[in-house]
Design an enzyme around this catalytic site. Structure first.
Site, mmCIF file in Angstrom:
data_model
loop_
_atom_site.group_PDB
_atom_site.id
_atom_site.type_symbol
_atom_site.label_atom_id
_atom_site.label_comp_id
_atom_site.label_asym_id
_atom_site.label_seq_id
_atom_site.Cartn_x
_atom_site.Cartn_y
_atom_site.Cartn_z
ATOM 1 C CE LYS A 29 -3.553 16.849 -2.413
ATOM 2 N NZ LYS A 29 -3.870 18.273 -2.235
ATOM 3 C CB SER A 41 -6.507 -2.828 -0.630
ATOM 4 O OG SER A 41 -6.112 -3.688 -1.670
ATOM 5 C CE1 TYR A 84 -5.405 -4.024 2.421
ATOM 6 C CE2 TYR A 84 -7.692 -3.545 2.968
ATOM 7 C CZ TYR A 84 -6.736 -4.405 2.484
ATOM 8 O OH TYR A 84 -7.101 -5.655 2.049
#
Length: 116
Positions: free
Chosen positions: A9, A25, A58
């Site tokens: 995180k 992305s 991603y």
């Protein structure tokens, strides 16, 4: 039994750019990627603190120590430069392993390049 738990995180990082014309992305400063144990191509969930948007994309590796956090392609419509986002990735693991697993948590400063 396996469960999905938070693996990494990056908490409350500032968006530095949004490039609608890129193929897709999120570009993340390599230093932040290393601190959060993220790899290029890894799926991440994004939460925009400013507007409540939630989406998946991603990771693309950004320039080390640049502070770069750029949303690319369609995701660029979900953020504005200066927005604060949370970037999270998850991992599948056995239930007993998950009980003791400690995720990589990164708390960048307002310039995205100093970690606390």
């Amino acid at each position: 039994m396996q469960i999905e738990v938070v693996k990494s995180k990056i908490h409350r990082v500032k968006v530095t750019g949004a490039d609608l014309n890129y193929i897709g992305s999120i570009t993340i400063d390599e230093t932040l990627m290393e601190a959060a144990n993220l790899i290029e191509g890894e799926k991440v969930s994004i939460v925009n603190v400013n507007n409540g948007e939630r989406f998946d994309t991603y990771v693309i590796k950004g320039i080390k120590n640049s502070g770069d956090i750029t949303l690319n392609g369609p995701a660029a419509r979900k953020v504005h430069k200066g927005d604060i986002i949370i970037i999270m990735s998850y991992a599948l693991m056995e239930f007993e392993e998950a009980k003791t697993f400690k995720p990589w948590l990164v708390f960048p400063n307002e310039t995205n390049n100093s970690l606390t």
